[in-house]
Design a protein around this motif. Sequence first.
Motif, mmCIF file in Angstrom:
data_model
loop_
_atom_site.group_PDB
_atom_site.id
_atom_site.type_symbol
_atom_site.label_atom_id
_atom_site.label_comp_id
_atom_site.label_asym_id
_atom_site.label_seq_id
_atom_site.Cartn_x
_atom_site.Cartn_y
_atom_site.Cartn_z
ATOM 1 N N VAL A 1 47.854 52.851 41.215
ATOM 2 C CA VAL A 1 47.746 52.361 42.595
ATOM 3 C C VAL A 1 46.720 53.163 43.380
ATOM 4 O O VAL A 1 46.021 52.625 44.247
ATOM 5 C CB VAL A 1 49.134 52.422 43.267
ATOM 6 C CG1 VAL A 1 49.048 52.760 44.733
ATOM 7 C CG2 VAL A 1 49.845 51.084 43.139
ATOM 8 N N TYR B 1 43.951 54.200 42.500
ATOM 9 C CA TYR B 1 42.583 53.841 42.140
ATOM 10 C C TYR B 1 42.288 52.345 42.291
ATOM 11 O O TYR B 1 41.192 51.966 42.704
ATOM 12 C CB TYR B 1 42.292 54.273 40.694
ATOM 13 C CG TYR B 1 42.397 55.761 40.490
ATOM 14 C CD1 TYR B 1 41.323 56.596 40.802
ATOM 15 C CD2 TYR B 1 43.562 56.340 40.011
ATOM 16 C CE1 TYR B 1 41.405 57.979 40.620
ATOM 17 C CE2 TYR B 1 43.660 57.714 39.830
ATOM 18 C CZ TYR B 1 42.584 58.527 40.142
ATOM 19 O OH TYR B 1 42.685 59.894 39.978
ATOM 20 N N GLY C 1 44.786 50.067 43.643
ATOM 21 C CA GLY C 1 45.754 49.441 44.529
ATOM 22 C C GLY C 1 45.113 48.810 45.747
ATOM 23 O O GLY C 1 43.968 49.109 46.111
ATOM 24 N N VAL C 2 45.842 47.899 46.368
ATOM 25 C CA VAL C 2 45.369 47.231 47.578
ATOM 26 C C VAL C 2 45.579 48.158 48.774
ATOM 27 O O VAL C 2 46.687 48.650 48.995
ATOM 28 C CB VAL C 2 46.134 45.903 47.799
ATOM 29 C CG1 VAL C 2 45.657 45.221 49.079
ATOM 30 C CG2 VAL C 2 45.954 44.988 46.590
ATOM 31 N N GLU C 3 44.526 48.409 49.538
ATOM 32 C CA GLU C 3 44.625 49.305 50.698
ATOM 33 C C GLU C 3 44.974 48.513 51.945
ATOM 34 O O GLU C 3 44.301 47.537 52.291
ATOM 35 C CB GLU C 3 43.306 50.051 50.907
ATOM 36 C CG GLU C 3 43.376 51.062 52.056
ATOM 37 C CD GLU C 3 42.136 51.930 52.140
ATOM 38 O OE1 GLU C 3 41.905 52.504 53.223
ATOM 39 O OE2 GLU C 3 41.405 52.031 51.139
ATOM 40 N N ARG D 1 47.476 53.048 50.110
ATOM 41 C CA ARG D 1 47.463 52.254 48.886
ATOM 42 C C ARG D 1 48.861 52.280 48.281
ATOM 43 O O ARG D 1 49.279 53.295 47.718
ATOM 44 C CB ARG D 1 46.454 52.811 47.891
ATOM 45 C CG ARG D 1 45.006 52.661 48.309
ATOM 46 C CD ARG D 1 44.061 53.181 47.245
ATOM 47 N NE ARG D 1 42.678 53.055 47.633
ATOM 48 C CZ ARG D 1 41.925 51.973 47.408
ATOM 49 N NH1 ARG D 1 42.457 50.931 46.786
ATOM 50 N NH2 ARG D 1 40.666 51.934 47.782
ATOM 51 N N ARG D 2 49.578 51.163 48.393
ATOM 52 C CA ARG D 2 50.958 51.115 47.914
ATOM 53 C C ARG D 2 51.220 49.921 47.000
ATOM 54 O O ARG D 2 52.267 49.860 46.375
ATOM 55 C CB ARG D 2 51.926 51.055 49.106
ATOM 56 C CG ARG D 2 51.813 52.250 50.024
ATOM 57 C CD ARG D 2 52.658 52.082 51.272
ATOM 58 N NE ARG D 2 52.420 53.146 52.226
ATOM 59 C CZ ARG D 2 52.899 53.173 53.467
ATOM 60 N NH1 ARG D 2 53.636 52.156 53.902
ATOM 61 N NH2 ARG D 2 52.635 54.181 54.275
ATOM 62 N N TRP D 3 50.302 48.983 46.948
ATOM 63 C CA TRP D 3 50.518 47.750 46.202
ATOM 64 C C TRP D 3 49.514 47.633 45.067
ATOM 65 O O TRP D 3 48.364 48.023 45.213
ATOM 66 C CB TRP D 3 50.368 46.528 47.116
ATOM 67 C CG TRP D 3 51.405 46.468 48.187
ATOM 68 C CD1 TRP D 3 51.365 47.087 49.401
ATOM 69 C CD2 TRP D 3 52.639 45.758 48.145
ATOM 70 N NE1 TRP D 3 52.498 46.809 50.127
ATOM 71 C CE2 TRP D 3 53.296 45.993 49.376
ATOM 72 C CE3 TRP D 3 53.249 44.940 47.202
ATOM 73 C CZ2 TRP D 3 54.533 45.443 49.673
ATOM 74 C CZ3 TRP D 3 54.483 44.384 47.494
ATOM 75 C CH2 TRP D 3 55.107 44.639 48.720
ATOM 76 N N ILE D 4 49.975 47.069 43.970
ATOM 77 C CA ILE D 4 49.098 46.783 42.842
ATOM 78 C C ILE D 4 49.348 45.345 42.407
ATOM 79 O O ILE D 4 50.499 44.888 42.365
ATOM 80 C CB ILE D 4 49.344 47.768 41.669
ATOM 81 C CG1 ILE D 4 48.296 47.567 40.592
ATOM 82 C CG2 ILE D 4 50.748 47.636 41.110
ATOM 83 C CD1 ILE D 4 48.299 48.671 39.546
ATOM 84 N N GLN E 1 55.083 46.801 44.505
ATOM 85 C CA GLN E 1 55.036 48.099 45.172
ATOM 86 C C GLN E 1 55.824 49.093 44.321
ATOM 87 O O GLN E 1 57.051 49.170 44.415
ATOM 88 C CB GLN E 1 55.626 48.019 46.581
ATOM 89 C CG GLN E 1 55.453 49.303 47.373
ATOM 90 C CD GLN E 1 55.977 49.182 48.794
ATOM 91 O OE1 GLN E 1 56.426 48.119 49.217
ATOM 92 N NE2 GLN E 1 55.913 50.279 49.555
ATOM 93 N N GLN F 1 49.677 58.450 48.495
ATOM 94 C CA GLN F 1 49.381 57.065 48.881
ATOM 95 C C GLN F 1 48.738 56.930 50.271
ATOM 96 O O GLN F 1 47.800 56.133 50.375
ATOM 97 C CB GLN F 1 50.658 56.223 48.782
ATOM 98 C CG GLN F 1 51.099 55.971 47.359
ATOM 99 C CD GLN F 1 52.260 54.993 47.270
ATOM 100 O OE1 GLN F 1 52.926 54.679 48.246
ATOM 101 N NE2 GLN F 1 52.492 54.491 46.077
#
Length: 383
Positions: free
Chosen positions: A98, A100, A102-104, A109-112, A120, A164
Amino acid sequence: MLSRLDRSPVSNWWWTIDRWFLSAFVMLMVLGIVLSFAASPAVAERIGLDSFHFATRQIIFMIPASIVMIGVSFLDARQIRRLAVILLAIMVVLMVAVLYVGVEVKGARRWISFAGLSVQPSEFLKPVVITAWLFAEHARQPDIPGNLFAMILLGLVVALLVAQPDFGQTMLTLATWGVMFFVAGMAWFWIIALGAVGITGVFAAYTLLPHVAGRIDRFLTGEGDTYQVDMAMQALLNGGWLGKGPGEGTVKRVIPDSHADFVFSVAGEEFGIVFCFLIMGIFAFILLRGLSTALKEHDDFARYAVTGLVTLLGLQSFINMGVNVQLLPAKGMTLPFISYGGSSTIAIAISMGMILALTRKRPEKRSQIHYSMERARSLAAAE
């Protein structure tokens, strides 16, 4: 009807499960669906989606969540430990990924995302079961450095959350670990040290993270952008004791997260404060019954694990409801089983399934009951 003499896995599960816990979890799931229909249409329409987009997805989330919860509840203590280890390994890898890919969102950045799904990982990275196992092994054999490994594991989890960054989950993790440290009988030095780490973390987050400082300042001074929490409180005040009626709420139309972080306020406006007390009562019942059951448990692992799991649930629900009534600074944390969210719902289902599994009546007691009944039947037939 399932007979007590039936030795099938389903019958054995039914006669050994804690049906009070099961009923409480099912009630939360049902309330989650009901409140999703109440809170989410306004949000969906505001962003151009079908009115029941989020409500339909919430029902879809509940189906695998129910299957997962019931499935996990069939496991024994050894299988629960293995599941916890597998989950930890997978989630640690995803937590690193996440950082690298993951969605910011809002600087964190907590979501992939993969295969069209967003996950999450931090929702699943709550390895209180492994911590309970380490504490139990140290209690069984003091030569095993279980307590040391538990602290190393805590450091790893906190480091991944801070990276994160996720300040709320970090504090939730530290608080839960603190309770487990106390129950496991660790020296007061380590409990105080953990508290000091938490206080230091709050100060560091306030100093280094502008969005955390902003939330704390707004909470303390009431100045700045307090729109969502002000509207949440207004919703509760509008509802009064008995609410304005299903679908009659108005504040939900202007709260961006009314279906997620602020669903508790929607419940208050449409169904009243009495209904909110019902929700609070269910969570309090789970927490108190869990702690009471753990207190009577002779197995160290089950005692520590159940304590950690119900504490995690209780603290998370307290934080969410505390934000809604302005007792705590704003924090994006879901109300278990009630707020909208797939990752949160599945993660909570796994935890609740573990509680059901670890609080089942011991198999040896079930066997003794079965033997006694068979013996009675044999004697009656002989006569």
